[in-house]
Write an enzyme that holds these catalytic residues in place. Structure first.
Site, PDB file in Angstrom:
ATOM      1  N   HIS A  62     -14.102  72.531 107.232  1.00  0.00           N
ATOM      2  CA  HIS A  62     -13.493  71.209 107.015  1.00  0.00           C
ATOM      3  C   HIS A  62     -14.234  70.530 105.873  1.00  0.00           C
ATOM      4  O   HIS A  62     -15.205  71.077 105.341  1.00  0.00           O
ATOM      5  CB  HIS A  62     -13.500  70.377 108.297  1.00  0.00           C
ATOM      6  CG  HIS A  62     -14.859  69.994 108.808  1.00  0.00           C
ATOM      7  ND1 HIS A  62     -15.812  70.924 109.164  1.00  0.00           N
ATOM      8  CD2 HIS A  62     -15.441  68.778 109.011  1.00  0.00           C
ATOM      9  CE1 HIS A  62     -16.899  70.299 109.579  1.00  0.00           C
ATOM     10  NE2 HIS A  62     -16.710  68.994 109.495  1.00  0.00           N
ATOM     11  N   HIS A  64     -15.974  67.590 105.530  1.00  0.00           N
ATOM     12  CA  HIS A  64     -17.076  66.640 105.634  1.00  0.00           C
ATOM     13  C   HIS A  64     -18.185  67.145 104.704  1.00  0.00           C
ATOM     14  O   HIS A  64     -18.412  68.358 104.602  1.00  0.00           O
ATOM     15  CB  HIS A  64     -17.568  66.520 107.082  1.00  0.00           C
ATOM     16  CG  HIS A  64     -16.696  65.642 107.927  1.00  0.00           C
ATOM     17  ND1 HIS A  64     -16.660  65.725 109.299  1.00  0.00           N
ATOM     18  CD2 HIS A  64     -15.815  64.666 107.579  1.00  0.00           C
ATOM     19  CE1 HIS A  64     -15.804  64.825 109.761  1.00  0.00           C
ATOM     20  NE2 HIS A  64     -15.276  64.175 108.743  1.00  0.00           N
ATOM     21  N   ASP A  66     -21.289  67.502 104.617  1.00  0.00           N
ATOM     22  CA  ASP A  66     -22.375  68.423 104.995  1.00  0.00           C
ATOM     23  C   ASP A  66     -21.922  69.878 105.051  1.00  0.00           C
ATOM     24  O   ASP A  66     -22.722  70.770 105.313  1.00  0.00           O
ATOM     25  CB  ASP A  66     -23.032  67.989 106.323  1.00  0.00           C
ATOM     26  CG  ASP A  66     -22.052  67.868 107.486  1.00  0.00           C
ATOM     27  OD1 ASP A  66     -20.892  67.482 107.241  1.00  0.00           O
ATOM     28  OD2 ASP A  66     -22.440  68.164 108.631  1.00  0.00           O
ATOM     29  N   HIS A 138     -11.684  67.764 115.681  1.00  0.00           N
ATOM     30  CA  HIS A 138     -12.789  67.061 115.018  1.00  0.00           C
ATOM     31  C   HIS A 138     -12.290  65.801 114.303  1.00  0.00           C
ATOM     32  O   HIS A 138     -13.017  65.215 113.516  1.00  0.00           O
ATOM     33  CB  HIS A 138     -13.473  68.034 114.046  1.00  0.00           C
ATOM     34  CG  HIS A 138     -14.751  67.517 113.461  1.00  0.00           C
ATOM     35  ND1 HIS A 138     -15.738  66.917 114.227  1.00  0.00           N
ATOM     36  CD2 HIS A 138     -15.224  67.483 112.192  1.00  0.00           C
ATOM     37  CE1 HIS A 138     -16.739  66.560 113.440  1.00  0.00           C
ATOM     38  NE2 HIS A 138     -16.445  66.883 112.195  1.00  0.00           N
ATOM     39  N   HIS A 267     -25.726  73.258 114.155  1.00  0.00           N
ATOM     40  CA  HIS A 267     -25.319  71.914 113.739  1.00  0.00           C
ATOM     41  C   HIS A 267     -26.016  70.845 114.589  1.00  0.00           C
ATOM     42  O   HIS A 267     -25.417  69.871 115.045  1.00  0.00           O
ATOM     43  CB  HIS A 267     -23.783  71.776 113.831  1.00  0.00           C
ATOM     44  CG  HIS A 267     -23.211  70.633 113.035  1.00  0.00           C
ATOM     45  ND1 HIS A 267     -23.060  69.369 113.557  1.00  0.00           N
ATOM     46  CD2 HIS A 267     -22.751  70.556 111.770  1.00  0.00           C
ATOM     47  CE1 HIS A 267     -22.523  68.582 112.637  1.00  0.00           C
ATOM     48  NE2 HIS A 267     -22.331  69.271 111.543  1.00  0.00           N
TER      49      HIS A 267
HETATM   50 ZN   LIG Z   1     -20.900  68.634 110.119  1.00  0.00          ZN
HETATM   51 ZN   LIG Z   2     -17.710  67.266 110.491  1.00  0.00          ZN
END
Ligand SMILES: [Zn+2]
Ligand SMILES: [Zn+2]
Length: 367
Positions: A62, A64, A66, A138, A267
């Site tokens: 995805h 995001h 990070d 998410h 994570h």
């Molecule tokens: Zn993340």
């Molecule tokens: Zn995320």
């Protein structure tokens, strides 16, 4: 065929001194496939025994920050090295748009980047295995990925083959690959006569960021390895729910329900060190590990013992030497590789960065 998972970055949202941001390398035979590419991933590869190899494929879970901020720098490095080999990048819908923005950062490259958006259910057939995307929960478009091998032929029964009069040699191979053969005297022998029942291939599931989700449970059933996020400990369950992440116990309940062989939690929020996450998860699902950066999980076939965690298995030679020189834990020779402590080792709780950073980050859009 060898199949293992190299953990390059196991921290969520922000890095710590010990844990980099999301990056997981799957090695199967000669394939090297990177899943997510958080900031610093190219350096983690360089520091590892893998090296910054010419990756052919990168899968993003995805968008995001990070999980992809490491891409522009790594793509640029490949270009500075004069790479010509095209690179394929997969990700959920939005990938083309993301690259429209990223191109302004990395500019012109010496090689082609081929983008392919994958919606949940889309599969890549690869001969002896397939990789497919599945939906996670998410709050944004996000894919989990499942790598599943085709069933393998059953075990070859040498005794039976001999007793049926099959001469040792090429006919053995034909039977093993599923062909019916004819013996010199005209008798036909079918593979079913000499092969045991087909043996399942291996299944590895990588969730990326998600709260515990039904879809993940279905896909992960009987998996050899489930790599699931566990951003929070149980005490922060409410926060996990609110941010659509998982807690140690939430991930463990799912692994238990899915009947996986091993659960690897990653994570982690920067306020956790690993042992507390492992302890909570193991109380529910004993087959849990919490890998650190440069740990490997070797996904062996069941008859060879199944998946196992190899601590520090991807540490580069130099890093290994440095680690031994600075922490005073030398003297173990080969064994010292395992002496870095594991997720259940309380020594890890003294991570100075984590200890100082007791609170959660003030604001973190990646959550
Ligand atoms: Zn993340
Ligand atoms: Zn995320």
């Amino acid at each position: 065929m060898d199949l293992d998972i190299v953990f390059l970055g196991t921290s969520g949202s922000v890095p710590t001194a010990r844990r980099g941001l999301a990056g997981t390398l799957v090695r199967r035979g000669g394939d090297r496939i990177l899943f997510d590419c958080g900031e610093g991933t190219q350096r983690q590869l360089l520091r590892s025994s893998v090296g910054l190899v010419e990756l052919h494929e990168i899968f993003l879970t995805h968008y995001h920050a990070d999980h992809y901020l490491g891409l522009p720098g790594m793509l640029k490095t490949f270009s500075l090295r004069g790479r010509e080999l095209p690179l394929k990048v997969y990700g959920p819908p939005g990938l083309v748009e993301l690259f429209g923005v990223l191109r302004r950062i990395f500019g012109k490259l010496s090689y082609d980047v081929d983008l392919q958006e994958l919606a949940p259910g889309n599969a890549l057939e690869r001969g002896d295995h397939r990789i497919f995307a599945f939906a996670v929960e998410h709050g944004v478009g996000a894919n989990g990925y499942c790598i599943v091998e085709n069933p393998r032929p059953g075990r070859f029964d040498l005794e039976t083959a001999r007793s049926l009069g099959v001469p040792q040699g090429p006919l053995f191979g034909k039977l093993q690959s599923g062909e019916t053969v004819e013996l010199p005297d005209g008798v036909r022998v079918s593979p079913e006569q000499v092969l045991g029942p087909p043996r399942p291939g291996r299944k590895v599931v990588l969730t990326g960021d998600t709260r515990p989700a039904l879809e993940v449970l279905e896909v992960a059933r009987e998996a050899d390895l489930l790599v699931h996020e566990a951003t929070f400990a149980a005490e922060e369950q409410a926060r996990a729910d609110e941010t659509l992440h998982s807690s140690s116990t939430g991930a463990a309940e799912l692994a238990k329900a899915a009947g996986v062989k091993m659960l690897a939690l990653t994570h982690l929020s920067n306020r956790y060190f690993g042992p507390e996450i492992a302890r909570e998860a193991r109380a529910i699902f004993p087959g849990t590990v919490v890998p650190r950066d440069f740990d490997i999980i070797d996904v062996r076939f069941p008859e060879r013992g199944g998946p196992r965690l190899v601590k520090g298995g991807a540490l580069g030679r130099r890093e290994e030497a440095d680690a031994h020189g600075s922490d005073g834990s030398t003297g173990g020779g080969e064994d010292s590789r395992g002496g870095r402590g594991d997720a259940g080792d309380p020594e890890l709780g003294r991570d100075p960065v984590g200890a100082r950073g007791g609170g959660r980050p003030a604001s973190d859009p990646a959550r």
